[in-house]
Design a protein around this motif. Structure first.
Motif, PDB file in Angstrom:
ATOM      1  N   ASN A   1     -16.986  -4.180 -72.969  1.00 12.17           N
ATOM      2  CA  ASN A   1     -16.765  -2.992 -73.796  1.00 12.17           C
ATOM      3  C   ASN A   1     -17.515  -3.077 -75.115  1.00 12.17           C
ATOM      4  O   ASN A   1     -18.010  -2.063 -75.632  1.00 12.17           O
ATOM      5  N   LEU A   2     -17.593  -4.281 -75.681  1.00  8.36           N
ATOM      6  CA  LEU A   2     -18.365  -4.458 -76.914  1.00  8.36           C
ATOM      7  C   LEU A   2     -19.832  -4.153 -76.658  1.00  8.36           C
ATOM      8  O   LEU A   2     -20.486  -3.470 -77.460  1.00  8.36           O
ATOM      9  N   GLU A   3     -20.353  -4.652 -75.540  1.00  6.74           N
ATOM     10  CA  GLU A   3     -21.756  -4.413 -75.191  1.00  6.74           C
ATOM     11  C   GLU A   3     -22.028  -2.915 -75.056  1.00  6.74           C
ATOM     12  O   GLU A   3     -23.024  -2.395 -75.555  1.00  6.74           O
TER      13      GLU A   3
END
Length: 308
Positions: free
Chosen positions: A88-90
Motif C-alpha cells: 500500500n505504501l508503494e
C-alpha cells in the motif's frame, strides 16, 4: 524485548520473509523453490538464517511433511501484514506521480472463472503496473486459501458462513438445466422436472458451490432429485452432456462460454435456480488500494453490460 533480540530481528531481510511465506504456503521447500525459481539449498539456507535471526523454530517436520510451529504462524501473520503495508505504501507513493503499482491476488471458485478474467484483463490494461495473481479452485480449495489469508480478494457463489467473514454482492449467477441440442424435449415451451427424472443427472462434486445451491433448492421446494453422477469440472460436464450421457444444472454464465450450437438450456418450470456471486474477505482484513480499485472496476463493468 532486549536490544540484542531487536538487533537480531533487524537482520532479517524482505527476501527471507518472502521465501518463508512461500514455504509456508506450499508446506514444502521443494515446491517453494520451484515457485520462486531458486535452488532448493538456497531456500533451506534462507529459512535457517531467518530462524536464527528470530531465535525461534519456524517449522517442524512430522511424518515427512512440513508444518508451521505456533511461533511460525505468528511470524507468518506478521509477515503478511507487513507486506500488505509495504504494498500500500508503494501504491500510495506511486499515485503521487499519477501511477498505480502493486500486486493484486485474487482467488475464485471454478464457476467465477467465466466472470472475472475478462474484467481483470481490462483492469490490467488500465493499470499496467499492477501485477495480478489469479487462482481458480473448487470451493474447498478457495476456503483453505481464505483461512490462510493468502489473497486480497475471494469470489464465492456460496460463501462459507461458518467462517468469520464479510460478504458483498457482485452479480447474479442463475443455475439452468442444460441438455444436448437434439434432446427429446427441446421443442417444449415448459417442462416439468418430473419429466426429466428418468435421465442421468450430471453434477459437480460434493462440496462445490454449485452442487450446494442445487441440493438446497431441491430440499426447499420438496422436489425429488435422482442420484447424480459426479463429474469433476464444468468442462467435463459439458463434454458429457454433448455426448448424450445425461443432463446437468450449471451456471448460466458457464453455458454462455460453451459450444452453444451443441448445448441448449431447457425451459424447466421453477428454473433457473437463484444464485449469486459474492466478494468474500476475512472479517477485519485491510483491503489494499489495488483490491478496492478492482472491485470498483468490476462494479462499473457489470453495470455497463447490464445497461447494454
Amino acid at each position: 524485548m532486549t536490544w540484542t533480540r531487536r538487533l537480531h530481528t533487524r537482520q532479517t531481510t524482505f527476501r527471507q520473509l518472502e521465501i518463508f511465506m512461500a514455504v509456508a504456503e506450499y508446506s514444502s521447500v521443494t515446491l517453494a523453490a520451484q515457485a520462486l525459481h531458486l535452488a532448493q539449498p538456497t531456500v533451506s539456507t534462507q529459512i535457517s538464517k531467518l530462524a536464527q535471526a528470530l531465535d525461534c523454530q519456524l517449522f517442524e517436520l512430522v511424518s515427512k511433511k512440513l508444518y508451521l510451529t505456533d511461533t511460525g504462524r505468528e511470524v507468518l501473520d506478521a509477515t503478511r501484514s507487513m507486506f500488505d503495508v509495504m504494498d500500500n505504501l508503494e501504491m500510495a507513493l506511486a499515485a503521487r506521480d499519477g501511477l498505480s503499482v502493486g500486486r493484486l491476488k485474487i482467488s475464485v471458485v471454478t464457476t467465477a472463472k467465466y466472470l472475472i478474467p475478462n474484467l481483470l484483463g481490462e483492469f490490467c490494461q488500465a493499470y499496467p503496473n499492477i501485477e495480478p495473481e489469479f487462482q481458480v479452485g473448487n470451493r474447498a480449495e478457495i476456503i483453505q486459501r481464505l483461512k490462510q489469508n493468502l489473497d486480497d480478494l475471494y469470489v464465492f457463489s456460496n460463501p462459507p458462513r461458518e467462517l468469520d467473514i464479510t460478504t458483498d454482492f457482485i452479480t447474479k449467477n442463475p443455475l439452468v438445466v442444460i441438455a444436448k441440442q437434439d434432446h427429446r424435449l427441446k421443442d417444449k415451451k415448459s417442462i416439468l422436472w418430473s419429466e426429466l427424472h428418468g435421465e442421468r443427472l450430471l453434477m459437480r462434486e460434493k462440496g462445490s458451490g454449485t452442487r450446494y445451491a442445487i441440493e438446497a433448492f431441491f430440499r426447499q421446494n420438496g422436489m425429488e432429485m435422482q442420484s447424480p453422477i459426479t463429474i469433476a469440472s464444468n468442462e467435463a460436464i459439458k463434454e458429457s452432456v454433448m455426448a448424450g450421457l445425461g443432463i446437468s444444472i450449471i451456471s448460466q454464465h458457464a453455458l454462455s462460454h460453451m459450444a452453444l450450437g451443441n448445448l441448449i438450456e431447457l425451459p424447466v418450470k421453477d428454473f433457473p435456480i437463484p444464485n449469486s456471486w459474492y466478494w468474500v474477505l476475512p472479517k477485519g482484513k485491510h483491503v489494499s488500494n489495488a483490491a478496492m480499485a478492482f472491485r470498483e472496476h468490476v462494479t462499473k463493468g457489470l453495470s455497463s453490460k447490464i445497461a447494454k
